[in-house]
Design a protein around this motif. Structure first.
Motif, short mmCIF file in Angstrom:
data_model
loop_
_atom_site.label_atom_id
_atom_site.label_comp_id
_atom_site.label_asym_id
_atom_site.label_seq_id
_atom_site.Cartn_x
_atom_site.Cartn_y
_atom_site.Cartn_z
N PHE A 32 -96.93 33.36 -14.67
CA PHE A 32 -95.86 32.41 -14.39
C PHE A 32 -95.01 32.24 -15.64
CE2 PHE A 32 -99.21 31.22 -11.49
CZ PHE A 32 -98.54 30.92 -10.31
N VAL A 33 -93.74 31.97 -15.41
CA VAL A 33 -92.90 31.59 -16.53
C VAL A 33 -92.12 30.36 -16.12
CG1 VAL A 33 -90.95 33.12 -15.92
CG2 VAL A 33 -91.30 32.47 -18.29
N TYR A 34 -91.98 29.46 -17.08
CA TYR A 34 -91.20 28.25 -16.82
C TYR A 34 -89.90 28.33 -17.61
CZ TYR A 34 -89.91 23.41 -16.24
OH TYR A 34 -89.23 22.26 -15.91
N GLU A 35 -88.80 28.15 -16.95
CA GLU A 35 -87.52 28.21 -17.66
C GLU A 35 -87.33 26.90 -18.41
OE1 GLU A 35 -83.99 28.67 -15.26
OE2 GLU A 35 -82.98 29.76 -16.88
N GLY A 36 -87.79 26.94 -19.64
CA GLY A 36 -87.83 25.72 -20.45
C GLY A 36 -89.15 25.75 -21.20
N ASN A 37 -89.65 24.59 -21.56
CA ASN A 37 -90.90 24.53 -22.31
C ASN A 37 -92.09 24.32 -21.36
OD1 ASN A 37 -93.15 23.60 -23.86
ND2 ASN A 37 -91.74 23.31 -25.57
N ALA A 38 -92.91 25.37 -21.25
CA ALA A 38 -94.02 25.35 -20.28
C ALA A 38 -95.08 24.33 -20.66
CB ALA A 38 -94.64 26.74 -20.18
N ARG A 84 -105.88 24.53 -15.43
CA ARG A 84 -106.73 24.71 -14.26
C ARG A 84 -106.17 23.84 -13.15
NH1 ARG A 84 -111.92 23.22 -15.75
NH2 ARG A 84 -112.45 25.30 -16.46
N ILE A 85 -105.89 24.47 -12.04
CA ILE A 85 -105.37 23.73 -10.89
C ILE A 85 -106.23 24.10 -9.70
CG2 ILE A 85 -103.36 23.22 -9.47
CD1 ILE A 85 -101.62 24.55 -11.53
N GLY A 86 -106.84 23.11 -9.10
CA GLY A 86 -107.62 23.37 -7.89
C GLY A 86 -108.59 24.52 -8.04
N GLY A 87 -109.26 24.58 -9.18
CA GLY A 87 -110.28 25.60 -9.39
C GLY A 87 -109.75 26.93 -9.89
N HIS A 88 -108.43 27.07 -9.97
CA HIS A 88 -107.86 28.33 -10.47
C HIS A 88 -107.32 28.13 -11.88
CE1 HIS A 88 -107.95 30.25 -6.53
NE2 HIS A 88 -107.60 29.08 -6.05
N GLU A 89 -107.52 29.13 -12.71
CA GLU A 89 -106.94 29.06 -14.05
C GLU A 89 -105.66 29.88 -14.05
OE1 GLU A 89 -109.57 30.04 -17.25
OE2 GLU A 89 -111.10 28.67 -16.50
N ILE A 90 -104.58 29.28 -14.46
CA ILE A 90 -103.35 30.07 -14.54
C ILE A 90 -102.66 29.89 -15.88
CG2 ILE A 90 -102.95 29.99 -12.02
CD1 ILE A 90 -100.65 28.01 -12.61
N ASP A 91 -101.95 30.94 -16.26
CA ASP A 91 -101.17 30.89 -17.51
C ASP A 91 -99.71 30.69 -17.17
OD1 ASP A 91 -103.19 31.44 -19.49
OD2 ASP A 91 -103.33 33.43 -18.57
N ILE A 92 -99.11 29.76 -17.86
CA ILE A 92 -97.67 29.58 -17.69
C ILE A 92 -97.02 29.78 -19.05
CG2 ILE A 92 -95.83 28.07 -16.82
CD1 ILE A 92 -97.99 26.40 -15.41
N ALA A 93 -96.05 30.69 -19.08
CA ALA A 93 -95.34 30.95 -20.34
C ALA A 93 -94.01 30.22 -20.32
CB ALA A 93 -95.10 32.45 -20.48
N SER A 94 -93.57 29.85 -21.50
CA SER A 94 -92.20 29.34 -21.60
C SER A 94 -91.27 30.53 -21.64
CB SER A 94 -92.01 28.58 -22.92
OG SER A 94 -92.94 27.55 -23.06
N THR A 95 -90.08 30.37 -21.12
CA THR A 95 -89.09 31.43 -21.38
C THR A 95 -88.91 31.50 -22.89
OG1 THR A 95 -87.47 29.70 -20.94
CG2 THR A 95 -87.75 31.38 -19.23
N ARG A 96 -88.79 32.70 -23.42
CA ARG A 96 -88.65 32.79 -24.88
C ARG A 96 -87.87 34.04 -25.29
NH1 ARG A 96 -94.42 34.26 -24.34
NH2 ARG A 96 -94.69 36.39 -25.15
#
Ligand code: ATP
Length: 395
Positions: A32-38, A84-96
């Motif tokens: 995942f990437v967040y457009e802004g600061n993740a 960790r959300i609902g038992g899942h681990e996810i990585d979210i990157a900031s746009t950079r």
């Protein structure tokens, strides 16, 4: 606290997961990437049932309210966050944005929270540069990735791409083999140019990671391209030519045999190292002790001829060593060991020898070797036969 709805239109799937969904193949991971600061984004979200829409595979249970989002890890310099959300681990990157101050090494982050259209510039290929809005499902394509996906083309985003990061040459090979894609003509020319003028000051930890992923595909085609296109030159300056043996076929044949005669475990856990080991010089790669031992053992095997010599040469080495030997030196001897000799074991032990009146001494090894030689000639020998042979040898 602000409630940031996951329908926030700044959260995107990116890279492999978007590519794979469009190709209709299963994805290895979800980025995942967040457009802004993740990191700020993650710190500010509260669990919300609409997270359930995040993705089929990441679906959050209805109980999400009682199962808060947990921040597991923050990497401030890169602006990435693992939650960790609902038992899942996810990585979210900031746009950079990044620049390669030292070519071939990790880039320096120059801006966190840039517009999506600038985040895309740091990516490797057009097919890996697609974004998909989590909120709306809309695909954002700045680089022509959709067209290249359709035409099965791997294309870099700019002419300096391989100079910045030569691991991309191996990544291109990996994706081309995985998806049956071809390098775009100009990208191929950039690759050829780079391989004629390699800057060996590069991060070999990352090269190793890509080699592992590529060669673990166990693909003869990948290996042939690796050699014929000179990609191997990233690893060694020595000349390497293609071995006569088809490595993929050989490995598959052995894997099948191991599966069929379940007599004895024979785990081949480093398929990649068999391919890489054939290069003969991995001194640039950061190898683990076990990996180094596999190669060192290969170098000290010698030229065993008799069944007994073959048995002794391979008895204590890892399967990968035997297979590298099969490819580079003597396929027949190695296969004889794999298919037949390794399954033969003597039952006689020190206790048996003591019981027949032989006191412990270095003679024991001689006796075991003698019995083993006989058993290699006649694998049907019973334990009693072995004891008789021991007596005959000693008394
Ligand atoms: P896979 O299915 O093998 O995981 P992937 O495309 O998801 O493929 P990752 O290594 O997980 O590959 O990387 C995720 C994304 O990060 C890529 O799709 C690409 O956009 C970017 N990326 C990864 N490695 C590089 C690199 N060396 N140079 C530029 N961008 C990269």
């Amino acid at each position: 606290m602000d409630i940031i709805n996951i329908n926030d239109n700044k959260l995107y799937y990116v890279g492999g997961v978007v590519r794979d969904e469009l190709l209709g193949v299963e994805s290895l991971d979800t980025d995942f990437v967040y457009e802004g600061n993740a990191i700020e984004f993650a710190e500010n979200i509260t669990p919300h049932p609409s997270f359930a829409q995040l993705s089929g595979s990441l679906c959050i249970q209805q109980g999400a309210r009682e199962n808060p989002i947990e921040i597991l890890q923050i990497n401030e310099p890169f602006g990435t966050v693992r939650v960790r959300i609902g038992g899942h681990e996810i990585d979210i990157a900031s746009t950079r944005e990044e620049i390669y101050e030292r070519k071939g090494h990790l880039p320096t982050v120059t801006k966190i929270g840039c517009p999506l259209k600038d985040d895309v510039k740091r990516r490797d290929f057009t097919i890996n540069s697609l974004y998909k809005s989590v909120a709306t499902g809309e695909i954002v394509d700045f680089t022509g990735g959709l067209e290249d996906l359709k035409n099965k083309i791997i294309r870099v985003l700019h002419d300096e791409s391989f100079i910045d990061d030569p691991t991309r040459i191996i990544r291109a090979l990996k994706f081309s083999v995985r998806f049956g894609f071809k390098l775009d003509k100009h990208t191929r020319k950039l690759q050829e140019d780079y391989l004629k003028n390699i800057n060996y000051d590069m991060c070999y930890k990352r090269i190793k990671k890509e080699l592992i992923e590529t060669f673990n595909l166990n693909s003869q085609a990948a290996f042939e391209t690796f050699i014929k296109d000179g990609i191997y030159k990233l690893v060694t300056e020595k000349k390497v030519s293609l071995p006569r043996v088809n490595i993929e076929k050989l490995i598959n044949k052995i894997l099948k045999q191991v599966q069929d005669n379940k007599v004895q475990e024979w785990n081949i856990s480093n398929i990649w190292l068999i391919y890489a080991g054939v290069l003969g010089d991995l001194s640039r790669l950061p190898l683990t002790k076990t990996e180094q031992k596999i190669l060192d053992d290969y170098n000290s095997v010698g030229k065993p001829k008799t069944d007994f010599e073959i048995y002794k040469a391979f008895e204590k080495v890892m399967p990968e060593t035997v297979i590298i030997y099969a490819i580079l030196k003597d396929e027949k001897a190695a296969l004889k060991y794999i298919e037949k000799l390794r399954l033969i074991k003597i039952s006689l032990n020190g206790k048996d020898l003591q019981e027949i009146g032989i006191a412990p001494s270095p003679k024991y090894q001689e006796i075991f070797d003698y019995v083993l030689k006989e058993k290699l000639k006649n694998p049907d020998l019973s334990k009693n036969d072995e004891i008789k042979l021991a007596r005959k040898y000693f008394f």
